[in-house]
Design an enzyme around this catalytic site. Sequence first.
Site, mmCIF file in Angstrom:
data_model
loop_
_atom_site.group_PDB
_atom_site.id
_atom_site.type_symbol
_atom_site.label_atom_id
_atom_site.label_comp_id
_atom_site.label_asym_id
_atom_site.label_seq_id
_atom_site.Cartn_x
_atom_site.Cartn_y
_atom_site.Cartn_z
ATOM 1 N N SER A 13 0.833 -1.197 0.000
ATOM 2 C CA SER A 13 0.000 0.000 0.000
ATOM 3 C C SER A 13 0.873 1.254 0.000
ATOM 4 O O SER A 13 2.051 1.215 0.370
ATOM 5 C CB SER A 13 -0.927 0.018 1.219
ATOM 6 N N LYS A 83 -0.335 -0.543 14.994
ATOM 7 C CA LYS A 83 -1.724 -0.865 15.317
ATOM 8 C C LYS A 83 -2.228 -2.100 14.573
ATOM 9 O O LYS A 83 -3.285 -2.629 14.910
ATOM 10 C CB LYS A 83 -2.637 0.330 15.071
ATOM 11 N N ASP A 84 -1.466 -2.576 13.574
ATOM 12 C CA ASP A 84 -1.826 -3.811 12.881
ATOM 13 C C ASP A 84 -1.292 -5.055 13.574
ATOM 14 O O ASP A 84 -1.623 -6.176 13.169
ATOM 15 C CB ASP A 84 -1.287 -3.795 11.441
ATOM 16 N N SER A 129 -13.777 0.715 11.470
ATOM 17 C CA SER A 129 -13.175 0.416 12.773
ATOM 18 C C SER A 129 -14.273 0.313 13.835
ATOM 19 O O SER A 129 -14.989 1.283 14.095
ATOM 20 C CB SER A 129 -12.181 1.514 13.155
ATOM 21 N N LEU A 130 -14.397 -0.859 14.459
ATOM 22 C CA LEU A 130 -15.355 -1.012 15.547
ATOM 23 C C LEU A 130 -15.015 -0.073 16.695
ATOM 24 O O LEU A 130 -15.907 0.437 17.375
ATOM 25 C CB LEU A 130 -15.371 -2.463 16.047
ATOM 26 N N ARG A 131 -13.728 0.145 16.914
ATOM 27 C CA ARG A 131 -13.283 1.055 17.981
ATOM 28 C C ARG A 131 -13.808 2.461 17.740
ATOM 29 O O ARG A 131 -14.370 3.089 18.647
ATOM 30 C CB ARG A 131 -11.743 1.057 18.041
ATOM 31 N N ARG A 132 -13.625 2.970 16.524
ATOM 32 C CA ARG A 132 -14.104 4.318 16.220
ATOM 33 C C ARG A 132 -15.628 4.374 16.246
ATOM 34 O O ARG A 132 -16.213 5.294 16.811
ATOM 35 C CB ARG A 132 -13.589 4.757 14.844
ATOM 36 N N ARG A 149 -13.599 0.771 3.640
ATOM 37 C CA ARG A 149 -12.302 0.124 3.469
ATOM 38 C C ARG A 149 -11.558 0.795 2.318
ATOM 39 O O ARG A 149 -12.110 1.602 1.588
ATOM 40 C CB ARG A 149 -12.477 -1.373 3.150
ATOM 41 N N THR A 154 -8.626 6.631 -1.273
ATOM 42 C CA THR A 154 -9.937 6.066 -1.608
ATOM 43 C C THR A 154 -10.973 6.442 -0.558
ATOM 44 O O THR A 154 -12.109 6.820 -0.876
ATOM 45 C CB THR A 154 -9.847 4.533 -1.710
ATOM 46 N N ARG A 155 -10.602 6.357 0.698
ATOM 47 C CA ARG A 155 -11.544 6.660 1.777
ATOM 48 C C ARG A 155 -11.936 8.143 1.765
ATOM 49 O O ARG A 155 -13.087 8.487 2.003
ATOM 50 C CB ARG A 155 -10.933 6.281 3.131
ATOM 51 N N CYS A 242 -9.503 -6.992 16.272
ATOM 52 C CA CYS A 242 -10.414 -6.149 15.491
ATOM 53 C C CYS A 242 -11.873 -6.492 15.719
ATOM 54 O O CYS A 242 -12.764 -5.745 15.314
ATOM 55 C CB CYS A 242 -10.086 -6.275 14.004
#
Length: 313
Positions: A13, A83-84, A129-132, A149, A154-155, A242
């Site tokens: 990426s 964070k990954d 992100s479930l956290r966000r 995603r 792109t986002r 995640c």
Amino acid sequence: MTSGTIRIGTRGSQLALWQANWVKHQIQAHHPEISVELAVIKTSGDKILDVPLAKVGGKGLFVKEIEEALLAEDIHMAVHSMKDMPGEIPEGLCIAAIPVRENPCDALIARNVTKIEDLPQGASIGTSSLRRGSQMLYLRPDLDIRPLRGNIDTRIKKLESENLDAVILAAAGMMRLGFGDQITAKIDPQTLMPAVGQGALCIEARKNDAETADLLSAIHHPDTACTVLAERAFLKRLQGGCQVPIAAFAQKQGRQLTINAMVAEIDGSVMYREQMQGTADDPEKLGTAVAGRLIDRGAGDIVQRLIEEARQT
């Protein structure tokens, strides 16, 4: 190591390549006699772009194939976004260096407002992100959280193409790739707690590779490592990933270390938060302790249930 070629494993990426090239240039600045090349490795996470990570395996999807190349000695080191990284490191590997941390906050990119509080009723927010998502819903149950995603560019484009009111991304990635001017606001960590290790890089190597460890010593940042190790100890104790809205953010001032941590229900209906302080001498002890305190309050039940539910889907 006085000469030779070092191979750095990385995802392909735009952000991953920026990070790997940054490490490459840092190594060459301290060791100009060494040749450094990148080995681009496609991970499972790069192949699955249309499904939320929580449904397909979580954090390890972005590192597994790179770690396999490291264990096979096809590469000397790997550069990941911290964070990954799952809480557990495979046998034979280690975190060899943690460079200085970029801004750890989340960033709001919005069309018509300048802060979260001003988002309109029922605003659509892009994030996978479930956290966000859970923290946003805890603050604003009226919000409409939409899956998002893809790479950073792109986002950002989906803000317009999918008619979203806002998207939330990590500030660090945006700043590294030159999108900092598109950030509407950096969100205070007390409002939206970052992911474990957000903004930090992880340079992974083989445990028995003393030469590579010595090579990386010049770019290791002890203060960043102190905070990240506290956060990762929290993650390891809770065995979260995640599939669970989980967050931790540690800050070091002198010899004092403060950690804030959070576990929540996906819909934001329940949130457990804790803050603990201790000395910076044993960051992992502090991270483990704050996890234990949350478990005692019931957060562990949320973690186990959500992990089990994810396995069954």
